[in-house]
Structures are given as C-alpha cells and as structure tokens.
Scaffold this motif. Structure first.
Motif, short mmCIF file in Angstrom:
data_model
loop_
_atom_site.label_atom_id
_atom_site.label_comp_id
_atom_site.label_asym_id
_atom_site.label_seq_id
_atom_site.Cartn_x
_atom_site.Cartn_y
_atom_site.Cartn_z
N THR A 131 39.66 21.09 136.03
CA THR A 131 39.02 20.54 134.61
C THR A 131 39.77 19.44 134.00
N THR A 133 40.15 16.09 130.82
CA THR A 133 39.82 15.36 129.58
C THR A 133 39.61 14.03 129.90
N TYR A 164 36.25 12.11 123.36
CA TYR A 164 36.78 12.66 124.60
C TYR A 164 35.75 13.79 125.13
N GLN A 165 35.64 13.79 126.39
CA GLN A 165 34.47 14.68 127.00
C GLN A 165 35.38 15.60 128.09
N THR A 166 35.01 16.86 128.13
CA THR A 166 35.54 17.69 129.38
C THR A 166 34.90 17.80 130.48
N THR A 168 34.33 19.19 134.34
CA THR A 168 34.73 20.35 135.12
C THR A 168 34.40 20.29 136.53
N SER A 213 44.40 22.89 133.07
CA SER A 213 43.47 21.78 133.11
C SER A 213 44.15 20.36 132.80
N ALA A 215 44.36 18.21 130.42
CA ALA A 215 43.80 18.13 129.21
C ALA A 215 45.01 17.05 128.59
N THR A 217 45.45 13.32 126.12
CA THR A 217 44.67 12.35 125.49
C THR A 217 45.55 11.02 125.74
N TYR A 230 39.14 10.05 137.74
CA TYR A 230 37.90 10.83 137.48
C TYR A 230 36.86 9.97 138.00
#
Length: 764
Positions: A131, A133, A164-166, A168, A213, A215, A217, A230
């Motif tokens: 996962t 971010t 932001y978007q998560t 997976t 994850s 995660a 910023t 990504y």
C-alpha cells in the motif's frame, strides 16, 4: 455512423511538403517473412543504397518493422534509415526512407556508449503487494484547487489531506523482512555517481518493514521515490493492457528511475544508461505525475523507434511526452463534471517557484513550417515546438472522449503509439502525422479518429493536400447578360511533380462540370481558372453554391494512388451590409527582427470603423466583410473587436494558397461570431491584423460590419434587392457535353498551361 469521405489511400498520402518524401506506399505486393527478405526487397528497389546493417526488428499492433541503417566503406553507421513495414501477414505495407544520397562521405551516427556510473539497486526477492500514499496525478489536479495562492515558495503551501490518495495492491519486492521499490517492470535506484550529470542527493534505497505501508507525505524525501515508482509502474502496466506485450512488449527488463537523480530543476531520460533521472530543483519533479510520465514518454519513443534522432524528432518527443502525461491527467478526471486545467501540462511542478513553466496542450495558433527542423523547447515563428505536436493529439483525444466516453482513451492511445511504429532517423512532423492518421484508419476504420486527426493536423499546417483548390473571392458576380465569372485556382503545393493527375470539378447549381487530366503536374504549379458560366433562370440571388472537386494523382508511378475530395462555397451575388464598407489601401507592416538573438517585433495594423447610433443589435444576419492581400497568409492573425470589447478571430495564422482574399464572415461560417449576438452595433469596431513572420508585407483593401440586407446580383453593381436575379434563358446544354462552360481542351490549357514556382525560402 457516418462513413468516412476519404478513402484509406487518401488518408495515407494526400499531403506533400517541402523536403524529401520519407513515407512510401508501394504498388507492388511482396511477402516479407524475415530480415533477409526485407533486405533483399530494399536492395532490389534501391540498388544504389550501398551497405545496410539491420538495426532492429520490432513488432507493433499492426505488423513488423525492419530497421536498417546505412554504413560507409569502413563499416561505420551513417545518419539515415530505411524501415520496411509489413502487416500481420507479412505483406509489404510501407517504407520509411531517409537514406543519404552518398555514404562515402556520410555523417556518422555512432551510438552513445553508456557513461561511467555507479548505482545502488534494490535486492532481488519475492514479489508481494503493498500500500502506498501518492499524489494522483498532483495535488492541484487531485483537489481541483489552485493551492499555491500567493506563495512563491512551494514549501509555504499547505497541502490538504485530500490531495493524497492511498493505493493498494502495488507490487514490490520483499527481502529480509523489508519491502523495496522494485518489481518486474520498475526499479527505484539511487545514482551514486555518473559522468556528465549533476547528480541529486544520495537518498539510498527507500524501504519499509514487511507489513507496513509506504505512507509518506511530501515532507518526507522518500515520498518522491514512492510517487514516481507508482506512476511509472502504472503506466507500464497500461502499455501492456493496450496490447504491447509478449513479442510486442516495449520494455523487457525493469525500467530504472532515480526520483532524486539530478540537483537541477530538470529531469531527463538518459538514453545511454536507460535511466530516468528526476530533478529536485524548485518543485521536485517526482511529485508531479505529469513530469514522471513525460520522461517515460521519451523512453517509449526510443523503444518504438531505435534510431529516434534527427529531423523533428526532438520536438515530437517533447510533444508526445506532454500528451502522454496529459492523457493520464485527463483519464483521472474522466468522471468529473468540471475538469481542472485540462489543457495544461505540469499543473504542479510548473505553477510555483522562481521558474514557472507550464506548457499548453491547446495551442491553436501553432503553425508548422516544413522547411524548419523543430528542436526541443524552441520557438519557431511564434510557435513552441513541443506544443505544436502535443496540441493536435490532445485535442483529438478530447474530441474522441466527448463522443465515445472512456473507451476513447485506450483506442486513441493505441493510435498514437502505433503511429510512431515504423518511423526512422530524420522523421518530420508531417511523416509522423501521416503515419498516425494511417494507424487510426487501420485500427478503427468504423470510427472517425482518422478524419479528426487529419483535420487537426491540417489546421496546424502539419499536413497539407498536395493539390489545393482555392478562391480569391467567395462571391460570384454578374459579368454579362445571364453570365457569371467562375474564378478559382488549382495549386500544386508539393515539393515534387505529381503523376496521372485527374481533377473532376462540378458545380451542380450552375449545371457545370469539367474533368481535367494531366500525366504530370510540376511542383509549385499554380493555375487560374476564369470561366464565364451561364446562370440558370432558377438560381436565386443570394443562394449558396458548392463547387466540388474529386482529385486523384500518384506521387510517382510506383506508388499507390491518392484520392480525396475538396469543396468550395460561393454565394451568388455580393452580400450588401447595412453599414457602408471602409475602403482603404492600408499597409500591413511586416514583422521584424530586433536583436541578434532572433527576437521578433510583431507587425500590427489597426483600423477603426465607427457605426453610428441607431444601427440596432447584432443578430443572426450580422456579417463582417474583409478584403486583404498578402503573399503568405500563414503569417497573419486577423481579429475584430466589437464596441463592447469582445473580439472574434477571423484568420488565425492559417495557410491560404493565393495572395488575395475577399470573404464575408457570418454566423454560419465563423466560429465565435455568435458570441456577439445581442450586442449593440453602435460604436467603434476595430480590425487588428498581426504579422508574426519576417519577410513579407501586405495590404488591407476594405472591411466593414453590418446586417446582410440583400445581395447585389446586378451587372452594374447597384442593386440591393435580395430577390433580384438574372432572368435570361439558360442555353440548352448540348447532349453528351461534359461542361456547360467550355470544352475540356480549353480548360486543360487553362489549368495546366500556367506554371510558376511557389516554394521559396523564408527569411527569419
């Protein structure tokens, strides 16, 4: 669904330009199963080519492409290429030929050896989902808000959580209890050192503990690696989904990316090492998916065309990168009612900081000059090279999405990618434009993608018909008792002679038809047709008339024939306006160069026209009349500003093959004129003519505005009665005659007896 007017062959070959003809569609059929067959065919067709070396064999959605490069006597590769393209069955389809005339003293085209460098690469291991971010595609587009406000420093901008978007299920590699950014498609690396590169910070390898994850910023530098990884991975998977997989796969090993690879405010695809090195100056480029995907676009170029170099390839590559990025941002917003800055490239990276630089995907004023080579990020005659190529692609995608919805993204992206397949060294924009239209016709023959692309490429002057029919005046005037003068011109705008020319001209409203044939029409030939034609008694003054031309020719006797249609529109009688015309012979100043760096000062002519009180409001019968002359209309932009301050563009740097133009612009034939509906006509109207290219000047002869109150169809030029028409009898047309306006021999002499060279070198 409407059937396409242009045939497939016409869409392939209707355009001609200054310079060598690179794309060839042979008449003969040949089966080519391998490189030896391809080489044997080339040597049989071009026996003087010398030694050719196979550069690569690549497959695309529609066939196979054998890329050959010339060699000199020492066995060194030269600039130039010949690409043999077959269809899926191995049938010869097309050639791309940019071979030099002589390889004895050729310009060498040696491949760049990989520069010395050291990389930190992630370990091998087990592929597992993770996962992350990310910004998708960037914080401004994601929120639909101009987050920067008045801030000049990006670090002062507050990024909301909604930016932001998560995501997976992103494949990463697990090794020794940690997760690393690498899979079968993408590898996040850290450039430790590299010759001739101002390397960025050594961030090491970004990883997280197994079960955690990614995660981060944007306050964390690791976010840059995650975001770039990504988007690059997502775009590579998308390529495979479009059909570029298996033997058609463009990338067969993980593509390396260093999200902090350069200290400058610039990102680069390093062709010698195959690495995307992203810049960290200003807004870090890896934070904006537009920049990541733009650089990935360069990698796609080199995988589709192994000798991506020369000609207009630099500008095409920049434009394609902008398009590929813009298409993704468009896709992200496909379900929104209001789309955020859809026509802007680099919405985040280019919006703040000391070096603000956002390119447009909708530069409608961009015009192509075939005599120039278009490099990256340069301006030619006021046109930014990158935008000249991205605009017609992106605007056609928008047109396709408006009609076909989400399905248009995959279909049109296939067209754009397939268009590049089979290109070679030295490609020009008009080569790739023809190939892209060709790909659209072959991939989706039941959809109008090819028509739409053809129209947009013509708008920008990238594609042009080799034979063009044109009129100096849109009105047919009465020249004698029951007679009108049909005046038009046929222009051969290509750089080489055309063979087996046939032009079938027809004007049904005047019962006029003519077929003209010639075995050879010289390059640059201009032929005036001035023919007195009888006016039928049934013809109404003010009636709109169409003149249709069915055109056929061959580029040479060994190529497929070209067939297409053109149409001119006339009105019977001169429109009469409610306000008098302003007659003048005002010069249009030429643009001029004002320094040694090539800076151009535009030439401008302003003409004011006062409409007195009581003229009423602009209604549907409103029109603008204009008469002007210029040797090169593509230099000019013509706008009219109403008393309210609103402006309407009448001519927008569009090519026009004749030196004079007299026309009436109405609500029906001029986009944007309806914006003036309901405005008072009283006040000052201003005509503005802008010249942006040096070397030629022109004149404004007359112009005016007003409501169309009638049409002058009298020989004396005094009648304004809209019902006035000639009433003399129409002579009986002889049976078996091909024309009511003269024998075919007479028109043949007119059409092809007057030849002059049009092509001339522009001065910049």
């Amino acid at each position: 669904m409407k059937r396409l007017i242009l045939t497939a062959a016409a869409l392939l070959c209707t355009q001609a330009h200054a310079g060598a003809q690179h794309l060839i569609y042979p008449l003969e059929t040949a089966v080519i199963q391998d490189r030896d067959d391809a080489l044997a065919y080339v040597q049989s067709r071009y026996p003087q080519t010398g030694t050719l070396a196979l550069l690569d064999t690549r497959q695309s959605l529609l066939g196979t492409h054998y890329h050959f490069a010339p060699q000199n006597d020492a066995g060194q590769p030269c600039e130039g290429a010949i690409v043999v393209t077959t269809d899926r069955q191995g049938q010869l389809y097309r050639l791309f030929n940019s071979l030099p005339d002589d390889t004895a003293d050729c310009v060498l085209n040696l491949p760049l050896p990989p520069r010395p460098h050291t990389l930190l690469t992630p370990p091998a291991g087990e592929i597992v989902p993770a996962t992350m971010t990310v910004f998708d595609p960037d914080p401004r587009t994601a929120t639909g808000l101009a987050l920067e406000g008045d801030h000049a420093d990006v670090d002062d901008i507050v990024i909301p959580a909604s930016a932001y978007q998560t995501v997976t299920g992103i494949e990463v590699t697990r090794q020794n209890g940690r997760l690393y950014l690498v899979n079968d498609r993408v590898m996040a690396v850290d450039i430790q050192s590299m010759a001739e590169l101002e390397t960025g910070p050594e961030q090491g390898l970004v990883s997280v503990a197994d079960g955690s994850s990614f995660a981060f910023t944007r306050q964390d530098t690791a976010f840059r690696d995650v975001n770039a990884f990504y988007h690059l991975d997502h775009s590579l998977q998308y390529l495979a989904a479009l059909g570029f997989t298996g033997s058609r796969a463009l990338f067969t090993a993980p593509l390396k990316i260093d999200a902090q690879g350069q200290n400058t405010n610039n990102s680069t695809y390093l062709t010698d090492t195959g690495i995307l090195a992203m810049g960290v100056g200003g807004v870090p480029d890896s934070e904006d998916a537009d920049v990541v995907l733009h650089e990935f676009g360069h990698a796609i170029n080199y995988q589709l065309v192994p000798d991506w170099k020369g000609g207009d390839s630099d500008a095409i590559g920049e434009g394609f990168g902008d398009y590929w990025a813009g298409a993704y941002s468009f896709w992200v917003q496909r379900d929104r009612n209001e789309r955020f800055e859809l026509d802007v490239f680099a919405n985040w990276d280019g919006v703040v900081g000391a070096l603000k630089s956002r390119r447009s995907l909708n530069d409608q004023e961009a015009r192509y000059d075939p005599e120039m080579d278009y490099r990256a990020h340069v301006s030619v005659n006021g046109t930014l090279s990158d935008q000249l190529w991205s605009t017609p692609l992106f605007q056609t995608l928008k047109q396709a999405e408006a009609v076909y919805g989400e399905a248009a993204f995959d279909e049109f992206n296939r067209v754009v990618l397939e268009g590049m397949a089979g290109m070679g060294f030295g490609m020009k924009m008009h080569d790739l434009a023809r190939s892209t239209v060709d790909a659209a016709q072959r991939l989706y023959p039941q959809k109008p993608y090819a028509q739409w692309l053809n129209a947009r490429f013509k708008h920008h002057g990238i594609l042009r018909d080799a034979l063009v029919l044109a009129q100096s005046n849109s009105a047919l005037t009465v020249t004698g008792k029951n007679q009108t003068e049909l005046s038009l011109a046929l222009i051969q705008s290509g750089a080489s002679a055309l063979n087996n020319v046939q032009v079938d001209l027809a004007m049904p409203a005047l019962n006029w038809h003519q077929v003209v044939r010639s075995e050879l029409v010289a390059a640059g030939a201009v032929t005036r047709v001035n023919e007195s034609v009888s006016i039928p008694a049934s013809l109404q003054c003010g009636e709109t008339l169409s003149l249709n031309a069915e055109i056929s020719f061959s580029q040479d006797t060994a190529q497929q024939p070209v067939n297409y249609r053109q149409e001119l529109t006339f009105t019977y009688g001169v429109p009469v306006l409610s306000q008098p015309l302003l007659h003048l012979q005002q010069a249009i100043p030429d643009a001029r160069q004002i320094n040694q760096n090539g800076k151009i000062l535009l030439g401008e002519a302003l003409v004011a026209l006062n409409v007195p009180a009581g003229a009423g409001l602009v209604s549907y019968d409103f029109a603008i009349q204009l008469s002007l002359s210029h040797p090169r209309f593509s230099d000019l932009k013509v706008t009219v500003r109403a008393p309210s301050g609103r402006s309407v563009t009448l001519l927008n740097y569009q090519s026009f093959p004749l030196p004079e133009k007299t026309d009436t612009f109405t609500m029906a034939n001029t986009a944007g004129l309806s914006e003036l509906l309901g405005e008072p006509m009283t006040g000052n109207w201003v005509l503005e003519v802008t010249d942006r290219v040096t070397g030629q000047s022109g004149k404004i002869h007359s112009w005016g505005v007003g409501a169309v109150t009638g049409y002058d169809c009298s020989q004396t030029g005094t009648s304004t009665d809209p019902q006035n028409k000639q009433t003399t009898d129409n002579p009986a047309k002889p049976e078996n005659s091909s024309s009511s306006g003269g024998g075919s021999l007479g028109l043949f002499s007119l059409l092809f007896g007057v030849v002059m060279a049009l092509a001339r070198r522009r001065q910049f």
